[in-house]
Design an enzyme around this catalytic site. Structure first.
Site, PDB file in Angstrom:
ATOM      1  N   LYS A   1       3.888  36.831 -25.001  1.00 44.47           N
ATOM      2  CA  LYS A   1       3.690  35.395 -25.210  1.00 44.47           C
ATOM      3  C   LYS A   1       2.321  35.216 -25.865  1.00 44.47           C
ATOM      4  O   LYS A   1       1.290  35.341 -25.210  1.00 44.47           O
ATOM      5  CB  LYS A   1       3.723  34.614 -23.901  1.00 44.47           C
ATOM      6  CG  LYS A   1       3.746  33.101 -24.179  1.00 44.47           C
ATOM      7  CD  LYS A   1       3.163  32.260 -23.076  1.00 44.47           C
ATOM      8  CE  LYS A   1       1.680  32.106 -23.128  1.00 44.47           C
ATOM      9  NZ  LYS A   1       1.123  31.377 -24.297  1.00 44.47           N
TER      10      LYS A   1
ATOM     11  N   GLU B   1      -8.907  40.985 -19.612  1.00 39.55           N
ATOM     12  CA  GLU B   1     -10.032  40.999 -20.554  1.00 39.55           C
ATOM     13  C   GLU B   1     -10.471  39.549 -20.707  1.00 39.55           C
ATOM     14  O   GLU B   1      -9.733  38.737 -21.249  1.00 39.55           O
ATOM     15  CB  GLU B   1      -9.535  41.567 -21.890  1.00 39.55           C
ATOM     16  CG  GLU B   1     -10.632  41.997 -22.801  1.00 39.55           C
ATOM     17  CD  GLU B   1     -11.489  43.023 -22.124  1.00 39.55           C
ATOM     18  OE1 GLU B   1     -12.674  42.716 -21.910  1.00 39.55           O
ATOM     19  OE2 GLU B   1     -10.984  44.104 -21.776  1.00 39.55           O
TER      20      GLU B   1
ATOM     21  N   CYS C   1     -14.844  37.105 -27.661  1.00 32.55           N
ATOM     22  CA  CYS C   1     -15.361  37.510 -26.340  1.00 32.55           C
ATOM     23  C   CYS C   1     -16.656  38.253 -26.557  1.00 32.55           C
ATOM     24  O   CYS C   1     -17.512  38.280 -25.677  1.00 32.55           O
ATOM     25  CB  CYS C   1     -14.420  38.434 -25.597  1.00 32.55           C
ATOM     26  SG  CYS C   1     -12.725  38.293 -26.017  1.00 32.55           S
TER      27      CYS C   1
ATOM     28  N   GLU D   1     -20.006  30.724 -20.618  1.00 35.55           N
ATOM     29  CA  GLU D   1     -19.399  31.020 -21.914  1.00 35.55           C
ATOM     30  C   GLU D   1     -19.008  29.704 -22.601  1.00 35.55           C
ATOM     31  O   GLU D   1     -18.323  28.868 -22.016  1.00 35.55           O
ATOM     32  CB  GLU D   1     -18.156  31.891 -21.736  1.00 35.55           C
ATOM     33  CG  GLU D   1     -17.579  32.314 -23.070  1.00 35.55           C
ATOM     34  CD  GLU D   1     -16.393  33.259 -22.941  1.00 35.55           C
ATOM     35  OE1 GLU D   1     -15.485  32.966 -22.163  1.00 35.55           O
ATOM     36  OE2 GLU D   1     -16.402  34.287 -23.650  1.00 35.55           O
TER      37      GLU D   1
HETATM   38  C1  UN1 Z   1     -12.942  39.825 -29.041  1.00 30.58           C
HETATM   39  O1  UN1 Z   1     -14.115  39.572 -29.119  1.00 30.58           O
HETATM   40  O2  UN1 Z   1     -12.158  39.011 -28.548  1.00 30.58           O
HETATM   41  O3  UN1 Z   1     -15.685  43.688 -31.299  1.00 30.58           O
HETATM   42  C2  UN1 Z   1     -12.403  41.120 -29.558  1.00 30.58           C
HETATM   43  C3  UN1 Z   1     -15.131  43.256 -32.293  1.00 30.58           C
HETATM   44  C4  UN1 Z   1     -13.632  43.202 -32.484  1.00 30.58           C
HETATM   45  C5  UN1 Z   1     -12.860  42.891 -31.279  1.00 30.58           C
HETATM   46  C6  UN1 Z   1     -13.344  41.681 -30.554  1.00 30.58           C
HETATM   47  N1  UN1 Z   1     -13.227  44.406 -33.122  1.00 30.58           N
HETATM   48  O4  UN1 Z   1     -15.771  42.905 -33.183  1.00 30.58           O
END
Ligand code: UN1
Length: 497
Positions: free
Chosen positions: A175, A250, A284, A385
């Site tokens: 999903k 995550e 993230c 955040e």
């Molecule tokens: C994310 O931040 O949700 O670290 C993933 C990075 C990516 C992945 C980030 N390759 O820049």
């Protein structure tokens, strides 16, 4: 007429049983309707899981190298469709084309890694403590994997979860975020073209609170992987704990870039601009705190503000733009609320803090790159955040203080240190409480073949990417074969005098 998309369940494209749909619009220009997607409910999920169980019975018996071959062909298809996928992704998600091309590339890398992993999936063979007895471990698939993915990496994150789950022999129900349903739709079409048996993959669109919740609670989905907010992750964690499901979470981050007084400041400047304002801060791994050594603090900030003001906002599909829109109006309101919070807390707004004026950007969810100085570690600006283009700057006197500030948050995804001092670089790797630390590079830039994840409330101990994720999507089984022809009792007969 806009296009109406469907779920993929039991080998065919199906309308939702709810009879309801949601709209997917371009966040850079909301007049652009991409399509209508199913707003699915629990009955759709139940049908998807029933089908996935049938798919699992076929797929778990398919040799792992053959499973890997499907992903190799898929990697080839992603290469061929890279431009089209990147363009579609920018249209539904907003980040600029250079970034969505990178997003597709991450999917390609993940596909080729997974393809070869089908020829490894190593177990161990070890000596038995008894004579004429064989001892080994090997991997078995788990069953139906339920995957819930976010909007910010519309292709890469689904591939991080799907491809290892598939190579390990699981069937998948996915999903995707309701903000980016089209990219996963295309990914599923390409998986079928690559030769995946249809019932091995089910795509169910919808909202977390209905479709997502239904499969997290479904007893026949023993493994769940979720990327998204910490609040939703906690809810999923409770459910999975109660139902004894394997779960990978995550979640959030509050990542810091530390710049020491000996750093290459131009390099550090490029790093923070990309880390904080790339993907409009919606990663993230975004840099949301900048920790500056007091000796370079004022000088660095001056350069930073000037550079941030030079970033060009606009439609990511058109050339010349650095920063796209936020994903939706709710997100822009959240960012605005943090600007107000920061000002109330006494931080100093140096630039940004508002949406751009004018007609050109008036139909999208744009927000100016925003920098706050004078932030102290306990402020909400330094703790929470925001998931937008807001950077909080903190001043420190020493490396040790920088480490304390970095570690003084509830999250622990990535961190970055700019210095020329090799001793500090290695201390940072040891002392910064994060799953990933970069030296002389920004907080973003994870590569597909290394484990990805964070400590503390960023996750629950699992990693995506690299070799570790294959452990998550498989069960370890141990086999002993005693060919001595006699009863040999472990721990007893081998120690008889
Ligand atoms: C994310 O931040 O949700 O670290 C993933 C990075 C990516 C992945 C980030 N390759 O820049």
């Amino acid at each position: 007429m806009s296009k109406t998309f469907k779920n993929f369940i039991a080998g065919s494209w199906e309308a939702p049983t709810t009879g309801t749909w949601f709209e997917n619009r371009n966040p850079a220009d909301t007049r652009d309707l991409i399509g209508r997607f199913p707003d699915s409910g629990a009955a759709d999920i139940r049908a998807a899981v029933r089908s996935a169980r049938r798919g699992f019975e076929i797929w778990r018996r398919t040799p792992a190298p053959a499973r890997g071959d499907v992903l190799r062909r898929l990697g080839d298809l992603l290469v061929r469709h890279k431009e089209e996928l990147a363009d579609g992704m920018t249209r539904e998600m907003g980040k600029v084309l250079a970034e969505t091309r990178g997003d597709v590339q991450e999917g390609i890398d993940t596909a080729y890694y997974a393809a070869t992993e089908g020829r490894r999936l190593f177990g161990h063979t070890v000596p038995s403590e008894l004579r004429d007895k064989w001892a080994m471990s090997f991997r078995r698939p788990i069953g139906v994997a339920g995957l819930i993915t976010p909007f910010n990496f519309p292709l890469a994150i689904p591939t991080w979860k799907m491809f290892p789950a598939l190579v390990c022999g699981n069937a998948v129900v996915i999903k995707p975020s309701e903000d980016v349903p089209h990219t996963t739709h295309r990914l599923v079409e390409l998986l079928l073209e690559a030769g995946l048996p249809p019932e091995v993959i089910q795509l169910v669109h919808g909202r977390g609170a209905s479709a997502g919740k239904a499969f997290v609670e479904h007893p026949d989905v023993p493994v769940i992987s979720f990327t998204g907010s910490t609040a939703t992750g906690s809810f999923i964690g409770e459910t999975c704990g109660r139902l004894h499901k394997r779960l990978s979470l995550e979640m959030g981050g509050k990542n810091a870039q530390i710049v020491m007084d000996d750093a290459d400041l131009d390099l550090a400047l490029d790093g923070v601009l990309w880390g904080a304002f790339g993907t409009t801060g919606q990663r993230c791994t975004a840099t949301s705190r900048l920790i500056l050594h007091q000796k370079i603090h004022d000088r660095f900030l001056r350069k930073l503000v000037e550079a941030a003001e030079g970033l060009r906002l606009g439609d990511g599909r058109k050339p010349g733009h650095d920063v796209g829109p936020l994903i939706h109006e709710r997100s822009r309101q959240k960012v605005e609320s943090y600007v107000a919070i920061g000002q109330d807390e006494g931080a100093e707004l140096l630039t940004g803090g508002r949406k751009p004026g004018g007609e050109r950007l008036g139909h999208g969810f744009f927000f100016r790159p925003t920098i706050f100085a004078g932030v102290t570690p306990s402020m909400r600006l330094a703790q929470e955040e925001i998931f937008g283009p807001v950077l909080s700057v903190l001043k420190v006197r020493s490396f040790d203080e920088a480490v304390r500030v970095n570690n003084g948050v509830t999250y622990g995804l990535s961190s970055s240190l700019y210095t020329q001092d090799v001793n500090l670089a290695f201390r940072a790797l040891q002392e910064l409480d994060n799953g990933i630390t970069y030296v002389n590079a920004p907080t973003i830039g994870a590569e597909a073949h290394l484990p990805f994840g964070g400590v503390k409330q960023t996750g629950n101990g699992h990693r995506e990417g690299g070799w570790e994720v294959y452990e998550f999507y498989s069960e370890t089984k141990v086999g002993y074969v005693d060919y001595s022809g006699i009863l040999q009792r472990a721990q007893i007969d081998n120690y008889d005098e």
